[in-house]
Structures are given as C-alpha cells and as structure tokens.
Design a protein around this motif. Structure first.
Motif, short mmCIF file in Angstrom:
data_model
loop_
_atom_site.label_atom_id
_atom_site.label_comp_id
_atom_site.label_asym_id
_atom_site.label_seq_id
_atom_site.Cartn_x
_atom_site.Cartn_y
_atom_site.Cartn_z
N VAL A 221 0.87 -1.18 0.00
CA VAL A 221 0.00 0.00 0.00
C VAL A 221 0.91 1.23 0.00
CG1 VAL A 221 -1.83 1.25 1.21
CG2 VAL A 221 -1.73 -1.25 1.32
N PRO A 222 1.07 1.90 -1.16
CA PRO A 222 1.88 3.13 -1.15
C PRO A 222 1.18 4.19 -0.31
CG PRO A 222 1.35 2.43 -3.41
CD PRO A 222 0.48 1.65 -2.49
N GLN A 223 1.96 4.95 0.41
CA GLN A 223 1.36 6.03 1.22
C GLN A 223 2.24 7.26 1.15
OE1 GLN A 223 0.78 6.23 5.80
NE2 GLN A 223 -1.00 5.09 5.07
N GLY A 224 1.58 8.41 0.86
CA GLY A 224 2.27 9.69 0.86
C GLY A 224 2.01 10.37 2.19
N GLY A 225 1.27 11.47 2.15
CA GLY A 225 0.96 12.19 3.40
C GLY A 225 -0.25 11.64 4.13
N ASN A 226 -0.90 10.63 3.55
CA ASN A 226 -2.11 10.02 4.14
C ASN A 226 -3.21 11.06 4.36
OD1 ASN A 226 -3.69 7.92 5.03
ND2 ASN A 226 -2.80 7.83 7.09
N THR A 227 -3.38 11.94 3.40
CA THR A 227 -4.43 12.97 3.50
C THR A 227 -5.57 12.71 2.52
OG1 THR A 227 -3.49 14.44 1.82
CG2 THR A 227 -2.66 14.71 4.06
N GLY A 228 -5.52 11.60 1.82
CA GLY A 228 -6.53 11.31 0.80
C GLY A 228 -7.93 11.17 1.39
N MET A 229 -8.90 11.26 0.51
CA MET A 229 -10.29 11.35 0.95
C MET A 229 -11.05 10.02 0.91
SD MET A 229 -11.01 14.50 1.60
CE MET A 229 -10.89 16.23 1.18
N CYS B 138 0.47 16.82 2.32
CA CYS B 138 0.37 15.84 1.22
C CYS B 138 1.65 15.89 0.39
CB CYS B 138 -0.86 16.09 0.37
SG CYS B 138 -0.90 17.66 -0.48
N GLN B 139 1.90 14.79 -0.32
CA GLN B 139 3.13 14.68 -1.11
C GLN B 139 2.78 14.71 -2.60
OE1 GLN B 139 5.06 11.06 0.15
NE2 GLN B 139 5.19 11.73 2.29
N ILE B 140 3.75 15.14 -3.39
CA ILE B 140 3.48 15.28 -4.83
C ILE B 140 3.14 13.91 -5.44
CG2 ILE B 140 5.89 15.11 -5.62
CD1 ILE B 140 3.34 17.62 -7.01
N ALA C 103 -4.95 15.02 -8.11
CA ALA C 103 -5.58 16.04 -7.25
C ALA C 103 -5.97 17.27 -8.08
CB ALA C 103 -4.63 16.42 -6.13
N GLY C 104 -6.99 17.96 -7.58
CA GLY C 104 -7.49 19.14 -8.28
C GLY C 104 -7.12 20.41 -7.53
N GLY C 105 -7.96 20.79 -6.57
CA GLY C 105 -7.67 21.99 -5.79
C GLY C 105 -8.24 23.24 -6.41
N ALA D 104 -4.26 6.63 -10.64
CA ALA D 104 -4.44 5.17 -10.44
C ALA D 104 -4.43 4.80 -8.96
CB ALA D 104 -3.36 4.39 -11.18
N GLU D 105 -4.16 5.75 -8.09
CA GLU D 105 -4.21 5.55 -6.63
C GLU D 105 -3.33 4.36 -6.19
OE1 GLU D 105 -8.21 6.12 -4.93
OE2 GLU D 105 -8.81 6.81 -6.91
N GLY D 106 -2.17 4.28 -6.80
CA GLY D 106 -1.20 3.27 -6.35
C GLY D 106 -1.56 1.85 -6.73
N ILE E 230 4.36 2.26 -8.21
CA ILE E 230 4.74 3.28 -7.22
C ILE E 230 5.48 4.40 -7.92
CG2 ILE E 230 6.07 3.71 -5.12
CD1 ILE E 230 5.73 0.55 -4.73
N ILE E 231 4.92 5.58 -7.85
CA ILE E 231 5.56 6.75 -8.46
C ILE E 231 6.73 7.15 -7.56
CG2 ILE E 231 5.23 9.19 -9.07
CD1 ILE E 231 2.15 8.37 -9.33
N THR E 232 7.93 7.22 -8.14
CA THR E 232 9.09 7.58 -7.31
C THR E 232 9.60 8.99 -7.64
OG1 THR E 232 10.38 6.30 -8.91
CG2 THR E 232 9.89 5.25 -6.79
#
Ligand code: FAD
Length: 516
Positions: A96-104, A168-170, A178-180, A228-230, A234-236
C-alpha cells in the motif's frame, strides 16, 4: 554483520511480542524473515513495526477506515523501492503506497492480511529545477508546500493548491490526480505532469521522466499512473510544470441568493475578465455557517448571511495590470444586474488570507461539527442548478435532520455535495453506512441524470469502488480490469482499491456487462 542482524531480529521479536499483548497480532516467523529482508534493504530504523508508530499509518485522517499491516517501510531511493517490491513479490506480500495520508477515500489505508505500508517520505529530493523549461524534477515524497516554495524561490508558480498542501506529497497528488483551487486556469494534476518515474508491480523501473512539452513517441504511459491511486505501480519521481509567477492579483468574495446567480456571475466574469480568472470557488450558506461556528476566528465578511458565496481570484503576469479596478468593475455590473447582493474586495494580504481560510477550513469544520457523507461530483455547468436542486430535495426528503451543504470549484463544474449530521446521530457504523447507501443513490442518480462524474478530483479508493462499477461505461470498466491484470497479475499493488476485485476464478469485471 551476523551479530548486527541478530540484534535487530531479536529487537524486532521483543516488539512484536509486546504488540501481541497490545494492539497487533503476533507476526509469524515467515513474516519475521520477510521484515528482516526489508531491514536489509533500507536499514533497520526505516522499517517500523512498533504499534505506536504504526498506528497512525493504519487509518485514514477522517477515521473512516482502520486496517493492519506487517510494517511500514521508508525507502530512500528508487533502487530501494524496486528492491522492496521484488521482496514483496517473492513473499507474496501486497503493497500500500502512502504519501501524506491525507486522501479522501481510504485509498492509502492497508486493509490487513499480509500487506506493508510503503511510505515515500524519504524520496524528498528536488532533482532538477529549470526556469527555462518551466519544469522541476522532484522526488515523489516532496511535500506540496515545499515545492510551491521552491518554485517561488526562482520566481515561478506551482499552481496546485489545496487544503492539505502542508502535508500531502506530490506522489500522492499525482496518484490521486488532485485538483484543488487552481484547476480552472492550470488544470488538475494530470495537466501538470510532464513525465514520471514509476516502480512497476514486478519491481522494474519505468523511466518516463522527460521534461518535454512535445513527445509523440507512442502511448503516453504516464497517464495510466496518474489517478491510479497506487494500484498500478509506485511513483518515485515526477517532472512537473511550473509557470511564470503572476505579478498582479485581486480577489473578492461575493454574496448572492442561489447557485444560479453564482453561475451568472461566472458567465459575466468570463466575458469581462477572460483568462485572468484563476479561481472561482462557491459555498452555500449552510456550509459557511459550519465554518464560522467551528473554526476559531472565522467570520462571514458580510453583515448578514446570504444564500451562496463566491470567492473569485484573478491574476496576471503583467505587474502593471490594475486588476482590483477591473474586478470591482465586474462586481459593480453584477450588483446593478441583481446577480450579486453584496461583495467585499480585501485590501491587504491578511484579509485575502482570511477569505481563503474560510474556503480551506471546510473539511476541518465539518469534521469537528459532526459526521458527514460527502460527494465529489463533476457536472456540466448548465446542469449545476438542476443538480443542486435534485440533491437538496432528495436528501432533505430522506433525512429531515440532515444539513445539506455545498462547496466546490464551480469554475471546473466540480461541486461537493455534503449530507451533514450531528455527531451522535448514528448509533453504529452499520446505521451510518445504511444511511450513506441511501444518500449515495440520491446523489449518484442526480449525477448520472445530469451527465456528470461521481469523482471529479478525490478519486475512488475503497469508498467509491462499488459506485464506480455501477456508474461508468461497462466497456471502460472492463478495460480498467484488463490493464490492472496485465500490469499487476498477482494483485499486489494496493489491492481492493479503485476496482472491486473480481470473484475468485471469474474473468468478468464486477459490475461490468460482458463484452461481446
Ligand atoms: C484538508 C484537505 C483538503 C483537501 N482538498 C483537496 C482538494 O481541494 N482537491 C483535491 O483534489 N484533493 C483534496 N484533498 C485530498 C487530496 O487528494 C490529498 O490531499 C492528496 O492529493 C493526496 O496526497 P497524499 O500524499 O496525502 O496521498 P495519500 O493520502 O497518502 O495517498 C492517496 C493515494 O495515492 C496513493 N499514493 C500515494 N503516494 C503514492 C506514490 N508515490 N505512488 C503511487 N501511489 C501513491 C496511495 O496509495 C493512495 O491510493 C484534501 C485533503 C485534505 C486533508
């Protein structure tokens, strides 16, 4: 080396034994060996098994999902990520790839079983910055706000901006497309990515990290991994676009009676201000009331409540542009035409920040105030008013105590409908989920009726995989399953996210009609 390994294996065993009596299950000796292998790849201190450190990574920030994992691992390089993925393949452990764990949508939460959380935090190096190319090549673990600052240092703008930008991470931004708040002008994350480096589910490294604006050499593979949500790799690292920094800026908040008036204001602003519109955000009074009630210092900038509010920001790279005058002129016309009831134009940076804070505090306020079921629909602009009416009416009819809130990026057609309830409204998770099922049906029917999408920017994760299967074109869904099976035949990459796994032995995508 033997003693060193022995020390760490023993050290780990003590912890796992303690965890057994505390929060987590005992780890088998096979898994101990696997964890030992990971320690060999990244160094012992970068493999986390202690319950206290692991717990925050096992649930999403909204507290909706709680899972389990053998450990969390923090690689420092693409080569280490590749070695971890190969080790996982050998031991049939999913990732399970995890960045900042801020996803919705719970997409970064492990679901349990033999899984690891792969944290990208240490891939946080900016590899290259080119003001001439207007591009940066960055590690996937870079925090979004750090990249915004790095762009600012060379007088450039990284336009992606959202409430979680400090954590959050890029890589996570790319994986969720992500939109924003700046999509109207610059597009979502997909439009900002020039190239990617990805570790594939078999451990191979895909190097597609070019900084080119034009590259017509066959399939644009990077787009498979964006959003693709991981689930495909894994995007490096990523090559991302930056832009000339706007030198003049103006913003305003306008108040109006209804969403139809907000749409009329947008049409007027587009006609008069053209491409200068950088943000056009909308919020219903029901949402504004929760923000003002629960966020310290937050207040409506008007004497009385109105039905809806628009936050409009315009900018220009020409320093000499007098944008405040132009914006005030447009708002004046809107007042004369009865589109707008009131408007404020902030005169200082602090006042601007206070207005943006109202918008950025929505998620936090809603979380403090109670429980909510929220939606991320995109609907064509000429269907927005019908969508708001259908959703409001449907939810209010089904749940008379629900507060129906709307907030969104109206310029992009992206409107978040939220059904909000008091904290103690539901006696159990099951009761909450039953209500959510009813509301899902109401919002999904309205979205499909209005020719929209159930996920404009938040993604699918665990939360919406069944809704995705029910609402998209079946041929498209079946193709997604085939791509997943091709790239990740053993289903090791973030299993159970985005796509509902097909039943064992079945070749048919769940929810999809059979293709002739
Ligand atoms: C206050 C707040 C406001 C927000 N506002 C917005 C908004 O306006 N617009 C919007 O679009 N989103 C918004 N979000 C959600 C947004 O999607 C996430 O904040 C962000 O894009 C996810 O990044 P992350 O690093 O936290 O990823 P995570 O949450 O850690 O992961 C999200 C998904 O990406 C995957 N992933 C993470 N890193 C990688 C990687 N390197 N390679 C492959 N897969 C990876 C994970 O497995 C998971 O599937 C908001 C969130 C918060 C908390």
């Amino acid at each position: 080396l033997y003693l060193w390994n022995y020390f760490f294996v023993s050290y780990a065993s003590i912890f796992d034994y303690v965890n057994f009596f505390g929060l987590r299950k005992m780890i088998s000796s096979v898994d101990q060996d696997f964890i030992g292998e990971l320690r060999g790849i990244v160094g012992a201190k970068h493999v986390v098994t202690a319950a206290a450190e692991l717990e925050p990574l096992l649930s999403d920030w909204r507290g909706r999902y709680q899972g389990n994992a053998l450990c969390a691992v923090y690689p420092q390089s693409t080569a280490e990520v590749s070695a971890i993925v190969q080790a996982c393949n050998r031991s049939e452990v999913s990732i399970v790839p995890q960045g900042g764990n801020t996803g919705m949508c719970g997409a970064a939460t492990p679901q349990g079983g033999r899984q690891i959380v792969l944290r990208l935090d240490r891939l946080n190096r900016i590899r290259h910055v080119s003001p001439l190319d207007n591009a940066m090549v960055v590690g996937a673990g870079c925090i979004l706000a750090d990249l915004q600052n790095a762009a600012e240092e060379i007088d450039r703008l990284l336009p992606l901006s959202l409430g979680a930008e400090g954590s959050c991470q890029i890589g996570g931004n790319i994986a969720t497309n992500a939109g924003g708040t700046a999509v109207l002008r610059y597009g979502p994350m997909r439009d900002l990515v020039l190239g990617l480096e990805v570790v594939l589910p078999n451990g191979e490294v895909l190097n597609d990290l070019k900084r080119l604006r034009k590259d017509n050499t066959g399939y644009a593979l990077r787009h498979l991994f964006i959003g693709a949500e991981g689930t495909l790799g894994i995007i490096t690292a990523a090559a991302i676009k930056i832009f000339p920094r706007p030198k003049a800026n103006a913003m305003a908040m306008a108040a109006m009676a209804d969403v139809d008036s907000a749409l009329r204001l947008m049409a007027l602003a587009r006609a008069e201000l053209g491409d200068r519109i950088a943000a056009f955000e909308v919020m219903s009074e029901s949402q504004m009331a929760l923000v003002c009630e629960h966020i310290p210092g937050a207040a409506r900038p008007f004497n009385a409540p109105h039905g809806w509010y628009v936050l409009i920001e315009i900018d220009d790279t020409l320093a000499t542009s007098n944008l405040a005058d132009q914006l005030e002129g447009t708002l004046g016309t809107a007042l004369e035409q009865g589109i707008v009831e009131d408007a404020v134009v902030p005169s200082s940076t602090a006042q601007k920040a206070a207005l943006w804070r109202l918008r950025h505090s929505v998620s936090e306020a809603n979380k403090i105030a109670g429980v909510s079921v929220s939606y991320d629909s995109a609907v064509p602009l000429d269907e927005q008013a019908a969508f708001v009416a259908k959703v409001s009416e449907g939810i209010s009819k089904a749940f008379s105590d629900a507060r129906v809130l709307f907030v969104g990026h109206l310029g992009d057609g992206n409107i978040h409908a939220i059904a909000h309830f008091d904290k103690d409204r539901f006696s159990s998770k099951e009761a909450f989920e039953a209500a959510a099922d009813v509301i899902n049906r109401i919002v999904d029917d309205a979205t499909v009726d209005c020719d929209g999408s159930i996920s404009a920017e938040h993604g699918i994760g665990i939360s919406h995989r069944h809704r995705l299967a029910e609402t998209i074109d079946p041929v498209r869904l079946a193709l997604m399953h085939r791509i997943k099976a091709l790239l990740d035949p053993d289903g090791l990459m973030n299993p159970g996210k985005v796509l509902v796994p097909p039943p064992a032995g079945s070749t048919e995508a769940p929810g999809a009609r059979r293709i002739a």
